[in-house]
Each structure stands twice: as structure tokens, then as C-alpha cells.
Design an enzyme around this catalytic site. Structure first.
Site, PDB file in Angstrom:
ATOM      1  N   GLY A  46       0.837  -1.200   0.000  1.00 37.28           N
ATOM      2  CA  GLY A  46       0.000   0.000   0.000  1.00 37.28           C
ATOM      3  C   GLY A  46       0.869   1.246   0.000  1.00 37.28           C
ATOM      4  N   GLN A  51       3.322   9.907   0.779  1.00 34.50           N
ATOM      5  CA  GLN A  51       4.597   9.198   0.941  1.00 34.50           C
ATOM      6  C   GLN A  51       5.574   9.497  -0.190  1.00 34.50           C
ATOM      7  OE1 GLN A  51       2.436   5.283   1.986  1.00 34.50           O
ATOM      8  NE2 GLN A  51       4.392   5.105   3.037  1.00 34.50           N
ATOM      9  N   CYS A  94       5.908  -0.186   7.291  1.00 41.55           N
ATOM     10  CA  CYS A  94       5.512   0.946   6.448  1.00 41.55           C
ATOM     11  C   CYS A  94       6.709   1.342   5.603  1.00 41.55           C
ATOM     12  CB  CYS A  94       5.083   2.107   7.340  1.00 41.55           C
ATOM     13  SG  CYS A  94       4.633   3.588   6.424  1.00 41.55           S
ATOM     14  N   LEU A  95       6.471   1.638   4.332  1.00 46.70           N
ATOM     15  CA  LEU A  95       7.580   2.034   3.453  1.00 46.70           C
ATOM     16  C   LEU A  95       8.232   3.334   3.923  1.00 46.70           C
ATOM     17  CD1 LEU A  95       6.000   1.163  -0.029  1.00 46.70           C
ATOM     18  CD2 LEU A  95       7.747  -0.125   1.221  1.00 46.70           C
ATOM     19  N   HIS A 136      -4.529   1.639   7.637  1.00 49.10           N
ATOM     20  CA  HIS A 136      -3.144   2.134   7.748  1.00 49.10           C
ATOM     21  C   HIS A 136      -2.913   3.251   6.713  1.00 49.10           C
ATOM     22  CE1 HIS A 136       1.404   1.318   7.948  1.00 49.10           C
ATOM     23  NE2 HIS A 136       1.275   2.094   6.885  1.00 49.10           N
ATOM     24  N   GLU A 137      -3.388   3.016   5.485  1.00 47.45           N
ATOM     25  CA  GLU A 137      -3.179   4.011   4.418  1.00 47.45           C
ATOM     26  C   GLU A 137      -3.982   5.281   4.663  1.00 47.45           C
ATOM     27  OE1 GLU A 137      -0.745   3.602   2.553  1.00 47.45           O
ATOM     28  OE2 GLU A 137      -0.472   1.500   3.023  1.00 47.45           O
ATOM     29  N   HIS A 140      -2.320   7.659   6.874  1.00 48.04           N
ATOM     30  CA  HIS A 140      -1.313   8.505   6.211  1.00 48.04           C
ATOM     31  C   HIS A 140      -1.921   9.826   5.747  1.00 48.04           C
ATOM     32  CE1 HIS A 140       2.378   6.203   6.050  1.00 48.04           C
ATOM     33  NE2 HIS A 140       1.773   5.128   5.576  1.00 48.04           N
TER      34      HIS A 140
HETATM   35 NI    NI Z   1       2.569   3.167   5.567  1.00 46.91          NI
END
Ligand code: NI
Length: 172
Positions: A46, A51, A94-95, A136-137, A140
Site C-alpha cells: 500500500g 509518501q 511501512c515504506l 493504515h493508508e 497517512h
Molecule cells: Ni505506511
């Protein structure tokens, strides 16, 4: 399509609240294509637009586990409805918080109202990994990271570690 640079914590951009999209047009579709390619290149499931530094309420996801099979999902202006009282727990990463993982509890099921790749209004009934991932997304988009759910101590340890990794150390 192009692979973009993913911003990592600590970075104030990740704490910004993303703005709603007025209309899903070519510009937004190009952004979604780039986001998807960036996410695949980083082996993520995701990615939110912030991000890659773009404060728009856009998310891409692909939680398909089969190799060589792609099931991209696109969410524009997603809103969570009907959160389940029951929780499920996943070890999240998380990225934007590289190489750090921790267990987080989130509602087990939820409905998501959103616009799809073509700007059509849709409702998704999500549960399990899909529900956790979309929550989670969406966090963000509100400037929230999964480490915000951890104890103060654990969170500060993670941020310290990430800050250390960011500085380039040279010994001459
Ligand atoms: Ni994330």
C-alpha cells in the site's frame, strides 16, 4: 510511469493532512500509475500519495499474495464507515518507516466509501488484511503513522534509529 522517491520518517511532510481531490482526471490517474509502480518497486502492499510528497487523498494498494499476479486497487478521497468493534492484530510495517515492525490493533472490518480510478463512487466492504491495510493508508492521509499507536518509549526508539540511519557517517 515512473518510480518516485519514498519519504521516510522523521519528515514533517508525513505529518501533513492531505487534501481532498476535486475530480479524478488524467493528472490524478498518472499520479496513481506512478504510485503503483513506486509501491511495487519497493515491495509494498500500500502507498499513500503523501509518501511521495504529494498531499492528495489518494491511495494505491495490492494485497494479492500470488506471485506474478497483480490486483491493483485505487482509492481517491476514501472515508471509513461502520468500523467493527472487534479488533484484529497484524504486525505492521511501512515504506516510510523502513525496517521497523510492530503489532497494531485495528477494527477487524470496515466499509470504505471512495472514488475509483475512473472517478466512480464505490463502497468496499473490507475485512482482515484488506481492512487493516486500508486503515493504515487512510491514517497517512491524516498524518498518522503506525508507530503513533506504540508506547512513547518504543516510538522514540524507532525514530532515533531511523534518524541515525539517515545521517551519512564517514570516517577518514
Ligand atoms: Ni505506511
Amino acid at each position: 510511469m515512473a518510480v518516485k522517491t519514498i519519504i521516510t520518517e522523521p519528515n514533517p511532510l508525513l505529518r501533513q493532512i492531505s487534501k481532498p481531490v476535486d475530480k479524478v482526471g488524467d493528472e490524478e490517474r498518472l499520479l496513481m500509475d506512478d504510485m503503483l509502480e513506486t509501491m511495487y518497486a519497493a515491495n509494498g502492499i500500500g502507498l499513500a500519495a503523501i509518501q511521495i510528497g504529494i498531499p492528495k487523498r489518494i491511495i494505491v494498494m495490492d494485497i494479492c499474495k500470488e506471485e506474478n499476479k497483480k490486483e491493483p486497487r485505487y482509492f481517491v478521497n476514501p472515508v471509513i464507515k461502520n468500523k467493527d468493534i472487534l479488533k484484529s492484530t497484524y504486525e505492521e510495517g511501512c515504506l516510510s518507516v523502513p525496517n521497523q515492525f510492530a503489532e497494531v490493533d485495528r477494527p477487524k472490518k470496515c466499509d470504505i466509501e471512495y472514488l475509483d480510478y475512473n472517478g466512480e463512487k464505490k463502497i468496499l466492504k473490507a475485512e482482515g488484511l484488506l481492512a487493516t491495510c486500508i486503515q493504515h493508508e487512510i491514517d497517512h492521509l491524516e498524518g498518522i503513522l503506525f508507530i503513533d499507536y506504540l508506547s512513547k518509549l518504543k516510538k522514540s526508539m524507532i525514530i532515533k534509529k531511523l534518524s541515525k540511519n539517515k545521517s551519512t557517517r564517514i570516517v577518514v
